[in-house]
Enzyme design. Structure first.
Site, mmCIF file in Angstrom:
data_model
loop_
_atom_site.group_PDB
_atom_site.id
_atom_site.type_symbol
_atom_site.label_atom_id
_atom_site.label_comp_id
_atom_site.label_asym_id
_atom_site.label_seq_id
_atom_site.Cartn_x
_atom_site.Cartn_y
_atom_site.Cartn_z
ATOM 1 N N CYS A 164 0.636 -1.219 0.043
ATOM 2 C CA CYS A 164 -0.177 -0.100 -0.068
ATOM 3 C C CYS A 164 0.694 1.165 0.050
ATOM 4 O O CYS A 164 0.421 2.406 -0.348
ATOM 5 C CB CYS A 164 -0.996 -0.237 1.329
ATOM 6 S SG CYS A 164 -2.192 -1.400 1.055
ATOM 7 N N ALA A 165 2.010 1.277 0.494
ATOM 8 C CA ALA A 165 3.103 2.437 0.595
ATOM 9 C C ALA A 165 3.604 2.500 -0.875
ATOM 10 O O ALA A 165 4.256 3.658 -1.018
ATOM 11 C CB ALA A 165 4.095 2.258 1.396
#
Length: 361
Positions: free
Chosen positions: A144-145
């Site tokens: 997700c980063a």
């Protein structure tokens, strides 16, 4: 510093409503009825209404090998990445005139839901008239980063190449990782949350001749910050098995927002010389509803400052690294005044946090 001048997306063909998925899943997961009834409210509490996938509903009921999943990932990744790039470089909401493919100097490709060697960016370059000397930077495994990290790397590269043009391309086909025979609770939660998403962002250096094509004020990146929590590699990620990727999700993630991310975001604000009251809104990766609620508590903001994080989660689910691009695009479509300040934030495996300063100019 660098300018995010346009964002494009490619929406997968198959839209599924949350209630439809919830009903379908009851027949897929072979669990005792009492256990199923205990877990099903996860779908209702996820704050997700619709999600999109590159395969139809029936695909999820069948068994698939890792090879089959990955071949489908490669095919769909190329197809949708090119669509997102086409939209990004000619998006009339943001650009007066289309940006030519030949103007692109670097492509940063972000993904964590499939593998390819050569990386997908090499295939993309063969689909359009990009120059053969384009710098390629594939980023894998950031979860997700990844979207935030991709933008940060673009900003860093452009600080040394201020006339340059960078495409940050993200593709996450989370649906292709679905494991109907994985009975862990984390898989059930992932099934209620994740969708497929594809995006492309055009980032220009401060001396780029193409800045004149901007139609309105756009976000400028000046600084970024990365932080890794030691000894927390089991918080989120993949277990890679013979059948493919099995999701890892710890229930401690909202708590980590309240302490680990709390420290990170306040130290970054101090570094910038900004107060949290100066933030007009947040471009925050939703992760899930509880993550957004924890962000609200840490920065003492309301849902209004996170409205597009909630909206994208509702309409598309969590699309891993791509999600922040969908959120950023919505904020960019508003007629924001010069001087508006924001942070772009995302959390990922490791356990990691990525932050970027954004100021509209």
């Amino acid at each position: 510093m660098s300018y995010i001048c346009s964002v494009g997306t490619s929406i997968p063909s198959f839209n599924l409503k949350q209630e439809e998925i919830q009903s379908f899943i009851k027949g897929i997961f072979q669990r005792p009825m009492h256990e199923m009834e205990r877990l099903l409210p996860v779908f209702e509490n996820a704050s997700v209404s619709n999600r999109q996938f590159v395969v139809d509903k029936d695909w999820f009921a069948e068994d698939h090998s890792f090879k089959e999943r990955n071949e489908l990932y490669q095919m769909k990744a190329i197809e949708h990445s090119v669509d997102a790039i086409d939209q990004c470089l000619a998006e009339p909401d943001f650009l007066k005139n289309p940006i030519p493919y030949e103007a692109i100097d670097a492509i940063i490709f972000v993904s964590s839901t499939g593998v390819s060697t050569p990386s997908i960016d090499a295939y993309i370059m063969n689909e359009r008239s990009f120059r053969d000397d384009v710098i390629r930077m594939p980023l894998w495994g950031l979860g997700c980063a990844g979207g935030a990290s991709g933008l940060a790397r673009a900003n860093e590269w452009l600080s040394f190449n201020p006339k340059g043009s960078v495409l940050v391309v993200g593709i996450e086909l989370c649906g292709l990782t679905f494991q109907k025979n994985d009975h862990k609770k984390s898989n059930f939660i992932g099934t209620a949350l994740f969708g497929d998403g594809i995006s492309a962002a055009l980032v220009l250096g401060e001396s780029s001749p193409f800045l004149r094509e901007r139609k309105k004020a756009c976000p400028v990146m000046a600084k970024s910050s990365s932080r890794l929590k030691k000894n927390a590699v089991d918080v989120m990620g993949w277990d890679i098995t013979d059948n493919g990727f099995e999701v890892v999700f710890a229930k401690s993630i909202p708590t980590l927002v309240e302490n680990f991310w709390n420290d990170h975001v306040h130290s970054f604000l101090d570094q910038l010389g900004w107060s949290k009251q100066e933030l007009s809104f947040l471009v925050a990766h939703p992760g899930g509803k509880k993550v957004l609620q924890s962000i609200e508590a840490v920065l003492d903001v309301s849902q209004k400052e996170l409205k597009y994080s909630y909206q994208v989660l509702k309409n598309h689910g969590n699309m891993s690294s791509v999600t922040v691009f969908y959120i950023l695009k919505e904020w960019m479509k508003e007629d924001l005044k010069g001087g508006e300040r924001s942070l772009l934030s995302a959390l990922g495996p490791g356990f990691s946090s990525e932050l970027l300063s954004l100021e509209w100019m």
